[in-house]
Enzyme design. Structure first.
Site, PDB file in Angstrom:
ATOM      1  N   THR A   1       0.776  -1.263   0.000  1.00  0.00           N
ATOM      2  CA  THR A   1       0.000   0.000   0.000  1.00  0.00           C
ATOM      3  C   THR A   1       0.806   1.312   0.000  1.00  0.00           C
ATOM      4  OG1 THR A   1      -0.526   0.624   2.311  1.00  0.00           O
ATOM      5  CG2 THR A   1      -1.839  -1.171   1.363  1.00  0.00           C
ATOM      6  N   ASP A   2       2.139   1.224   0.171  1.00  0.00           N
ATOM      7  CA  ASP A   2       2.926   2.467   0.178  1.00  0.00           C
ATOM      8  C   ASP A   2       4.208   2.291  -0.644  1.00  0.00           C
ATOM      9  OD1 ASP A   2       3.321   5.133   0.891  1.00  0.00           O
ATOM     10  OD2 ASP A   2       4.378   4.638   2.741  1.00  0.00           O
ATOM     11  N   LEU A   3       4.067   1.618  -1.782  1.00  0.00           N
ATOM     12  CA  LEU A   3       5.261   1.296  -2.574  1.00  0.00           C
ATOM     13  C   LEU A   3       5.616   2.468  -3.495  1.00  0.00           C
ATOM     14  CD1 LEU A   3       7.188  -1.098  -2.680  1.00  0.00           C
ATOM     15  CD2 LEU A   3       6.028  -1.843  -4.753  1.00  0.00           C
TER      16      LEU A   3
ATOM     17  N   LYS B   1       2.689  -0.738   4.667  1.00  0.00           N
ATOM     18  CA  LYS B   1       1.576  -0.413   5.575  1.00  0.00           C
ATOM     19  C   LYS B   1       0.480  -1.393   5.155  1.00  0.00           C
ATOM     20  CE  LYS B   1       3.580   3.967   6.079  1.00  0.00           C
ATOM     21  NZ  LYS B   1       4.789   3.559   5.403  1.00  0.00           N
TER      22      LYS B   1
END
Ligand SMILES: Nc1ncnc2c1ncn2[C@@H]1O[C@H](COP(=O)(O)OP(=O)(O)O)[C@@H](O)[C@H]1O
Ligand SMILES: [Mg+2]
Length: 336
Positions: free
Chosen positions: A224-226, A245
């Site tokens: 989700t936070d790549l 995350k």
């Protein structure tokens, strides 16, 4: 603030290197300055956490038999101390014997990080050596300082697409569900004040609802936070993901952070839409993601970002206003 940061957790708690080399302040002042303003999110306020952080780092270094070997790094929520492993875990980190001790200010998004890293078990992501979830502490293998921030953008998006396909695993039931997030968004966006044109908020709310009613049959473990600085170089693999995350759900949710980061490179005028759509295409192709769903999730996530920013309390500064106009730009580009 000036009295704050655990100036020399090292000095104060006797955690200078055991061989008598240089000492490091384990809590960077800039990091402490930011975190001091965080209100509690289920656990403790930033300030309360900082008060105990030098002692916490000291205990972890002792218990896990670690020697600090470099200046601490940090993001916005975590301090990351380069260490040498003197005891258990050396076989996991390779010949260098080096790792990093990452300790995060306790908040919901970070709670499942060790579980996600354990699931990936080093495939496409940094290796977890050990963790203490109750203290939001992890010992990780040490990676390079090189990240994707300055890699040519098409190539960087190609790396992100490849990593997303490597990271594809079933989600553990304890990972927070994307469906629950989307259901909350469907309600919150509909009720949100008009920080964005109303039609975009309504569209995002409707999409959040639709995306979960027509969800893929199996939930995948999502990072989700790549984005570009959450991908680091390594010896054992050219690139690895850090700092998930985690959520469980539709992989099409993963694309958006690569669109809203490095926004100063999107160009001007009609180039902007072209640049955004090109990033999206490259990543979707590399990861086998449906582009339509990735565009829809991006609209939901950018509406969420804008609403979060506007609801943070104080009037928006110039940076905040720019971020909201970026959200509008991205939502438009996803629609056209
Ligand atoms: N395993 C690692 N090896 C080397 N550096 C790391 C490692 N993990 C994190 N870092 C460095 O610490 C910074 C902050 O870590 P990150 O996990 O991204 O925390 P945050 O949640 O605060 O963004 C990263 O941007 C990177 O520079
Ligand atoms: Mg990070």
């Amino acid at each position: 603030m000036s009295s704050r940061p655990g100036q020399g957790a090292a000095a104060g708690h006797g955690h200078g290197p055991r061989d008598g080399g240089a000492r490091y302040d384990l809590v960077p002042a800039l990091f402490a300055h930011e975190v001091a303003g965080y209100a509690a999110e289920g656990w403790m306020s930033g300030q309360d956490w900082l008060d105990d952080l030098p002692a916490l780092l000291g205990s972890l270094l002792d218990e896990w038999e670690l020697e600090p070997i470099g200046r601490p790094l940090h993001g916005v929520c975590a301090v990351v101390v380069p260490v040498r492993l003197l005891g258990a875990g050396r076989e996991t980190v390779g010949v260098s014997g080096e790792g990093v001790l990452k300790v995060t200010w306790p908040h919901r998004e970070a709670a499942a990080e060790p579980l996600a890293l354990q699931t990936w078990n080093g495939h496409g992501a940094v290796r977890l050596v050990r963790a203490d979830p109750s203290r939001f502490a992890m010992l990780l293998e040490r990676l390079h300082t090189r990240d994707l921030a300055r890699v040519e953008i098409d190539e960087a998006c190609g790396v992100i697409g490849d990593l997303l396909s490597t990271l594809r695993r079933p989600a553990h039931p304890r990972i927070p569900s994307l469906t629950a997030y989307a259901e909350r968004q469907a309600e919150e966006l509909r009720a949100a004040p008009p920080v964005l044109p109303r039609r975009y908020l309504d569209q995002a709310a409707a999409l959040a609802g639709e995306l979960v009613t027509r969800a893929p049959s199996e939930d995948r473990l999502l990072h989700t936070d790549l984005h570009y600085t959450n991908v680091l170089g390594a010896y054992r693999s050219p690139w690895l993901a850090i700092d998930p995350k985690p959520m469980g759900g539709d992989v099409a949710f993963e694309v958006a952070p690569a669109l809203w980061n490095r926004a100063d490179e999107l160009g001007t005028g009609s180039q902007v839409r072209w640049s955004l759509r090109r990033r999206l295409e490259i990543i979707c192709e590399g990861a086998g993601i449906d582009e339509g769903r990735a565009r829809a999730w991006t609209i939901v996530r950018e509406a969420d970002n804008a609403v979060d920013l506007a609801s943070a309390g104080a009037a928006l500064d110039a940076g905040g206003r720019d971020r909201i106009s970026l959200a509008v730009t991205i939502i438009k580009a996803m629609n056209d």
